[in-house]
Scaffold this active site. Structure first.
Site, PDB file in Angstrom:
ATOM      1  N   HIS A  29       2.372   5.529  17.756  1.00 54.98           N
ATOM      2  CA  HIS A  29       3.267   4.634  17.021  1.00 54.98           C
ATOM      3  C   HIS A  29       3.843   3.591  17.973  1.00 54.98           C
ATOM      4  CE1 HIS A  29       3.202   8.091  14.189  1.00 54.98           C
ATOM      5  NE2 HIS A  29       3.113   7.101  13.325  1.00 54.98           N
ATOM      6  N   HIS A  36      -4.412   6.111  11.108  1.00 54.79           N
ATOM      7  CA  HIS A  36      -4.359   7.569  11.170  1.00 54.79           C
ATOM      8  C   HIS A  36      -3.967   8.143   9.810  1.00 54.79           C
ATOM      9  CE1 HIS A  36      -0.303   6.203  12.305  1.00 54.79           C
ATOM     10  NE2 HIS A  36       0.147   7.344  11.795  1.00 54.79           N
ATOM     11  N   CYS A  71       7.666  12.600   4.473  1.00 56.33           N
ATOM     12  CA  CYS A  71       6.423  12.027   4.989  1.00 56.33           C
ATOM     13  C   CYS A  71       6.022  12.848   6.207  1.00 56.33           C
ATOM     14  CB  CYS A  71       6.625  10.585   5.441  1.00 56.33           C
ATOM     15  SG  CYS A  71       7.117   9.468   4.134  1.00 56.33           S
ATOM     16  N   HIS A  73       2.369  14.069   8.946  1.00 54.80           N
ATOM     17  CA  HIS A  73       0.975  13.990   9.372  1.00 54.80           C
ATOM     18  C   HIS A  73       0.369  15.393   9.367  1.00 54.80           C
ATOM     19  CE1 HIS A  73       3.137  10.684  11.405  1.00 54.80           C
ATOM     20  NE2 HIS A  73       2.062   9.988  11.097  1.00 54.80           N
ATOM     21  N   GLU A  91      11.474  20.215   7.128  1.00 57.35           N
ATOM     22  CA  GLU A  91      12.457  19.137   7.069  1.00 57.35           C
ATOM     23  C   GLU A  91      13.586  19.400   6.082  1.00 57.35           C
ATOM     24  OE1 GLU A  91      10.932  15.193   6.616  1.00 57.35           O
ATOM     25  OE2 GLU A  91       9.427  15.463   8.185  1.00 57.35           O
ATOM     26  N   TYR A 108      -1.514   1.839   3.777  1.00 56.04           N
ATOM     27  CA  TYR A 108      -0.572   0.748   4.028  1.00 56.04           C
ATOM     28  C   TYR A 108      -0.442   0.484   5.524  1.00 56.04           C
ATOM     29  CZ  TYR A 108       3.049   3.811   5.828  1.00 56.04           C
ATOM     30  OH  TYR A 108       3.750   4.679   6.610  1.00 56.04           O
ATOM     31  N   GLU A 118       3.430   1.080  11.456  1.00 60.95           N
ATOM     32  CA  GLU A 118       2.824   2.219  10.764  1.00 60.95           C
ATOM     33  C   GLU A 118       1.510   1.710  10.192  1.00 60.95           C
ATOM     34  OE1 GLU A 118       3.150   5.224  10.745  1.00 60.95           O
ATOM     35  OE2 GLU A 118       5.220   5.904  10.665  1.00 60.95           O
ATOM     36  N   GLU A 120      -1.460   3.635   8.134  1.00 60.54           N
ATOM     37  CA  GLU A 120      -1.838   4.961   7.662  1.00 60.54           C
ATOM     38  C   GLU A 120      -2.663   4.951   6.381  1.00 60.54           C
ATOM     39  OE1 GLU A 120       2.029   7.405   9.328  1.00 60.54           O
ATOM     40  OE2 GLU A 120       2.054   6.769   7.240  1.00 60.54           O
ATOM     41  N   TRP A 164       6.714   1.699   2.700  1.00 66.99           N
ATOM     42  CA  TRP A 164       5.674   2.481   2.021  1.00 66.99           C
ATOM     43  C   TRP A 164       6.162   2.956   0.653  1.00 66.99           C
ATOM     44  CZ3 TRP A 164       7.877   3.870   6.644  1.00 66.99           C
ATOM     45  CH2 TRP A 164       8.725   4.983   6.633  1.00 66.99           C
TER      46      TRP A 164
END
Length: 181
Positions: A29, A36, A71, A73, A91, A108, A118, A120, A164
């Site tokens: 990032h 990714h 959000c 990964h 989270e 996006y 970002e 992704e 996003w």
């Protein structure tokens, strides 16, 4: 226990969305962020409200901004639904029922005010929260349950939520998500 940025790997993709490798999250990032794999999740309660979260102010990308529920990964080799379930639990301390991928091809690119990008392929999931929210303050500064029309209004302003989420909300509307209002 959540992975730290130094230990967490992200899945790198080519322009066609095929896996080409992985790299430490802490190293991808920046101003030239490679494409990714990620995910976004919107959780609803039994009243049809959506859970918005405010990103912790020390996060590398888009700190302090209001956004969708969660959000993250997936780890290399981890199924997206498993990654969503894992990150929501880490989270927010809640479980998920009725989890489904509603925007499988969402992609996006967004540039933060500090120049961090970002970039992704980010399938979007929706589900129902199970249990009371107990946020990890290293990830989530605040949270609120709101009617979908408030999410829609925030997306229309653009600056009120993450870029996003501002792109995802009209697509979710078109797919019939959140129309209990």
């Amino acid at each position: 226990m959540p992975q730290t940025d130094t230990a967490e790997l992200v899945v790198l993709l080519d322009d066609d969305g095929r896996t080409i490798g992985s790299a430490p999250k802490a190293q991808v990032h920046h101003a030239s962020t490679p494409l990714h794999l990620a995910f976004s999740c919107y959780l609803f309660d039994d009243a049809g409200r959506v859970l918005l979260t405010r990103r912790a102010v020390h996060k590398r990308t888009f700190p302090g901004i209001w956004t969708n529920t969660c959000c993250g990964h997936p780890a290399p080799g981890e199924a997206l639904q498993d990654a969503v379930t894992r990150r929501v639990r880490e989270e927010l301390g809640v479980g998920i029922t009725d989890l489904r991928c509603v925007l499988p091809d969402f992609r996006y690119r967004a540039v933060a005010a500090d120049g961090v990008v970002e970039n992704e392929v980010c399938p979007v999931f929706c589900g129902r929260a199970v249990g009371q929210v107990h946020p990890d303050r290293d990830e989530v500064a605040d949270h609120v349950w709101v009617p979908w029309q408030h999410m829609r209004a925030a997306a229309e302003f653009g600056w009120a939520i993450s870029p996003w989420a501002a792109e995802q909300v009209p697509l979710l509307d078109a797919a019939g998500i959140g129309h209990r209002d």
